[in-house]
Write an enzyme that holds these catalytic residues in place. Structure first.
Site, PDB file in Angstrom:
ATOM      1  N   ARG A 106      16.403  19.643  -8.694  1.00  0.00           N
ATOM      2  CA  ARG A 106      15.764  20.365  -9.721  1.00  0.00           C
ATOM      3  C   ARG A 106      14.764  21.210  -9.349  1.00  0.00           C
ATOM      4  O   ARG A 106      13.698  21.815 -10.004  1.00  0.00           O
ATOM      5  CB  ARG A 106      15.320  19.225 -10.735  1.00  0.00           C
ATOM      6  N   ASP A 258      14.339   4.886 -22.127  1.00  0.00           N
ATOM      7  CA  ASP A 258      14.218   5.727 -23.215  1.00  0.00           C
ATOM      8  C   ASP A 258      14.576   5.380 -24.667  1.00  0.00           C
ATOM      9  O   ASP A 258      14.178   5.645 -25.638  1.00  0.00           O
ATOM     10  CB  ASP A 258      14.947   7.199 -22.788  1.00  0.00           C
TER      11      ASP A 258
END
Lengths: 317, 317, 317, 317, 317, 317
Positions: A106, A258
């Site tokens: 990333r 999450d």
């Protein structure tokens, strides 16, 4: 993007999953991944109006990310396509039955180029809640500025902020994280953390009680401590509440945190009391670990009863 | 093939695996299989110089076997291609979640045509260790002669020999096995067996202590007894040591014994003491059972810590 | 097995198919294969009563063979399970888009142990037709005796015999084949061959016309010459007829010859005239090459019109 | 790495292939990719001693690359593991039956960090041939320096150099490419290019004849022009020779140029004359396009006859 | 259909299975499903002569159903093809690791059009046993009439009837079920039920003992109560017997009840005493849950010992 | 749903695709199917605002349909969930390389319960175009009324209507179709048909010119005749224009007609002239047939150039 219940900000990745050791090769499956988009999906599945904002690449992988978010009913109107940067990737390797490993690609990604300007319009639209994680400020200087600006602006506008610490050792050191995240926590209404992350938003080496005290003193209303198989604790000015986890057969723990946050925020939006928010939080966590994928197993509202009840097994109708 | 740490000798098979009952059909996956090649791979993954010697067919299946061994960094310079005989095959059927069945198609195979001449050059190169199993002498007369010659020659040259009993009831009777293997054990430095195999290298019906006493008297330095989920015991002149198994989620027990032996021999080559050799042995066994395939889940040296530590779960970096 | 339209005799194999180079590995799919069982399936799909007789292993692979035959409605009452011999196997490798390669593992197989006794009862039941190929007598001495006995006995009982030459260079030389097959052809009513196989049932190096003349003189009623993409020719005492192939997109040519024979025999059983038999033969050949697998694409009676008509493409109903 | 026939230098990538539009998602397969490693594999499959040198990441993807190279028998002794940089990736998307698209994720990759020091030892070992492509100097400044150094050093040491222009518009402009590649071509013995790449190693806008004249004048001995379905041309001081392509069913054109070069260099190593080198070159190109994958379909020496002969179809033995 | 051991009557469905949430999409696998056909397969695998009778569609899905039944050796001579109605379908969704969901598409299906005339000939052939479930009478009026006729006619002819209650809440209410099933039970010799189904063939809200007493009073000889992981109980005039379940790793509970019934009926046909019938029943249930699919994991007679013994794990022969 | 470019109305199905003969079984893949939703997706991919209106089941299959439409950016705000009816299904069987077969399970489906009330709000929102096909009025009486109402209301409101004849012989006879569709065509601005469908919106047995004359006389502005591999013709008051098809490798013709219509309507919305509309129409048709799936291969706007240019092959950037 008007009438939004939740705005989330972050980086969405393309996750490439193996079912065995990566070095040996074999097929990979493509998935949308991202702590913040997971939360947005969790809320959208439950019928809340949730948006995700960030940058995605202007190629097929960016398109893939958008298709997945749209499929889940997440508002993507504020997403920016970055013509110059590639999608962030992650390899999720099932190394053994018990051990999965993640490797990120990333650096320099579209998502990491997030900046303040990307967030002005979405935040100006006035969502009921704002959610961020500690991953975003670790991505780049501009992303850190954007996260800081968003949290501060929301707080100033009376929009409650939820901050999930989500420490990633591959992105920065604990010291770097603390110096950025602790100030952010000062703007948050809800802070979510695992037990070993609490001191990243408080004094170094603070234990749970000390860290919570710090946070509550600083203006945080609720501190949620994720305990995995042991459930979760919620600290408020009124004390601490604990709920146990929902027992299920766990097949994939990625995304459980999450899901937990999504459940809590859904309960908040529905006006549930603290314990019922926690119950929904651990229920969503249970859905997440009982299915493959980061978010694919999350429930719609009519499915919430599937695993909170005691009777498992095949439903024959 | 100079400077070899380990030379292994045996038959490498093409294993065809089903994920359900074979009679119903369905896709099969191709794998390299073979007790001795498993050990060679286990050592090569840990960075030791390991070779495998045997005969493979001179067609695509033989090529497949060689590709897999080369991919794993196993020295194949001494392998012979047999132009006249097919590859040995095995079908590994997942009959139920708990029961797998093996069916061999190895009669008349290239691997079973192993002979003394195939082993002269590899052994003359002077490996630090020689490893064989009780499968090889059961394959054919020439293979038995080759195994016997190799073990005797190694012993006479001061090369320590490791013999894994590995009794296969489909190849010969216990009586036939004993009459061949007991003399072989006399040349071995290390003997590996499961509890019910010990009397195949000792007196008939000898119990563990009696069998071990026999072996130690005959010159064996270490007798390793594999106990599956109960770990393993090592008998030496100094007494007996036990290590428990490493607790993991077991998904495929095939190859666990070979992984155990590879771990022990790696510890030997690294100069570890007996208990640490056993610990590495059970650690490799744990890797083997926690992953699919006979050897695919074995660790590289940098991965050894993945499952010996206590913390399982996804590693997010 | 009474009231049978067709009895076929031979070896049925388990075919393991790759979709790319075998040396690289990858998944394999399991299929029933066998020239004679292909013909039996072709007739059963068209509604005729067809049986297959041979030996299969007494294990899961033999069970697989039987399941496939039963699924297709082929009578398996006369099949023998051989407790001592394994199933014959073949690897069918898609080496390039245009080149497939076959490697047999059939030496010593259950199917090759076929003997006269296996055929007595099935033949005594009086089928309307008997079909064999030149593969069976090449498998073993006992199989050759069985094939010879069956052909002679059928001919003596007035049961028309169809013989497909089906020369396999991996099993025997052209000379060996000729010395066995030419006498067999003398008992046949129908002989099927590709152009380069004709001299295996006639004089060495005989051209098509000479070979056909030989065969007709020896009592054969019809000689079918398979021409692949050029269709087929039928020679009888009345002269020669040709039909072109049905144009289709060919994806897999394996089994096309067996489909052709099945179509011809079906036409015979239905009482069609010679040209219509040929038309059905080339139609079945077209079905075979337009689908994957040796026989999976063969038509039921109601499907015959699907590709003999001119309109291809999706049928939306 | 002594006695090497061929040394190749470049970047090896992990290629992630889809079988349909990438934006829709679906499974991906992992492959080794890289123009130079493709050439090394092509020669190793034909029995030549070939090495590949470059940098790979020090993680599972780097391990995957090494496993593939080792499996193919390519010497990897000179490969460097880069602990700080990730593997280069490419997505190869099958967009339609006729159109594939490639998207690289190679900026900042381990492979792009190639430098002169990485090449000193491998080149000092004295390979018979050195092969590079125009991709490597486009990766980074250090990679350009390394490529230039290698070509010059080889030429000075009397090691013939083969340079494949291999222009990638995503990495640099035509002008940038020309300014780097034209000088490199001056050291080459063999230059390989498609027709529209020739002017990148000659004057801008030069036509084929002019460009070839330039190159020959500059010391190049052979200029190979790849013409795809039209075969190839070879220009030398003695004039020009053309060979047509081998007609096959093309299923995947990626890697065809590298296969062509491998075939040519194999012919060179075998001492074939120019036309026979070209014939082998187009034969290898045909194998490449007739199979899936960049190199998976390349032939071993015993397979060379499979598609150069006229008879296609299934080989039944 | 002469000399039949067992005749079963019902609807066979095409089951489409997902391995994850259905809303997300993904591949489905096709399976034959149907409580009665499961029982027939269970008996056929054990070597009994079993037939299944019902209606299937006259298209490819009907053909699929027949192929599966024939493959398993179930007699299909009495099956009717319905030209006007489609196949009944079911979607079996693996929602989480613990929760599967079933959705039927069977309204107006071929199977639901079952009528008395379909059963006359099969029943007249005189099977040794007749088996039905409570699903069939819920499908349609004509199916209810057919089931009632069959049960009454069998009882009058001295053919013992086995009735499995198998209540499906999607097809009818408990009240509707009771009003139909309680009279049917009066004709049955064996009634099979789970604990919460017993009052559907007795008085409303009757507990187990009361319901059993009712049934025995009404002429039922044996009442079998399936207890899942707790095994099963059998009530007869002589009292009650319990057998525990066989411990296995459960991967798919669908079909376990049908396997149980098949095991019991097999024991009855083999003349076993009550406890041994129950032991076979729970053994077959164990096979069913230890494998994927409704019936794919059921044992042949030679496999019965595989999981009743204590030693699990891979069998190496 | 304001500012819509296109409103489509119809039934969306779940399509279950096999890759071979359905009777043999094997995996199926799930796809969204439906002539009208295909058109909506085609326009949404090109950046137009397109909505689809219809009824879908209130279960996982309905959710699947909605997820696919949302993923593609099609507005689903007007879709109704029907709690009482199942999703319509279709099986799409790849019978041979050239022949696919479709079997519908749509009787009584949610989609067929479409009624006038479902369409009031969407139409009142004032889309720029309305698109329907001749399938919808064939589904049920209420669907026919809804289609008729929509077409008439749109025409009266000045919203141009596009009607694709799309005759399905499985749903109604040509006579039934004509009596319904011919009046509908009177309200249409654009009529799309294949050559053999034209007389269904004109006089029985009318040839193309006569039918077109009829339609133009009745108020239709443009009649588009799809000619498959021969391209398409457009008839207007100004005469007839023809464009050839774009040559591509066709792998799946399903959805080609819908893609054609989407391309035409996109050109209309973009203000292209007639020939350029046709060019876009045949370009989209080419995309559809060059990829698998009904709509998966359709282009985004930036992809339009991929196959209209002449250069095919892999694009290396």
């Amino acid at each position: 993007m008007s009438d939004l219940d939740l705005l989330t900000v972050g980086e969405a990745l393309v996750s490439l999953r193996s079912s065995g050791p990566l070095a040996v090769g074999g097929p990979l499956t493509m998935h949308l991944a991202g702590a913040e988009s997971n939360v947005a999906i969790g809320l959208a599945r439950l019928g809340h109006r949730a948006a995700w904002v960030g940058r995605v690449s202007d190629d097929e992988l960016g398109e893939f990310v958008l298709r997945q978010l749209r499929a889940e009913g997440v508002d993507t109107a504020g997403v920016r396509r970055d013509p110059d940067r590639p999608s962030g990737l992650m390899f999720l390797e099932r190394r053994t039955a018990d051990v999965s490993r993640v490797r990120y690609h990333r650096a320099g990604s579209a998502g990491s180029a997030l900046c303040v300007d990307d967030l002005r319009a979405p935040l100006a639209a006035g969502p009921r809640l704002l959610h961020l994680t500690g991953i975003t400020p670790a991505l780049s200087d501009s992303a850190r500025d954007a996260a800081t600006w968003a949290v501060r602006t929301a707080a100033e506008s009376g929009i409650p902020v939820c901050l999930d610490v989500n420490y990633r050792s591959g992105l920065w050191s604990r010291e770097q994280a603390r110096s950025t995240l602790a100030p952010l926590a000062g703007y948050a209404s809800v802070v979510v953390a695992s037990a070993d992350e609490l001191d990243l938003v408080a004094e170094p080496d603070a234990d749970e009680n000390a860290a919570v005290a710090d946070l509550l003193r600083g203006g945080v209303r609720t501190v949620l401590v994720k305990l995995g198989a042991d459930g979760a604790r919620a600290h408020t000015a009124d004390g601490v509440r604990h709920v146990p986890a929902v027992p299920v057969t766990a097949v994939d723990t990625v995304g459980a945190g999450d899901a937990f946050t999504a459940g809590y925020l859904s309960g908040h939006l529905d006006g549930l009391d603290l314990v019922d928010r926690l119950r929904r939080a651990v229920a969503l966590g249970a859905f997440a670990v009982a299915g493959h994928g980061d978010w694919e197993g999350l429930p719609r509202r009519d499915e919430l009863s599937l695993i909170t009840g005691s009777a498992a097994g095949t439903t024959l109708r």
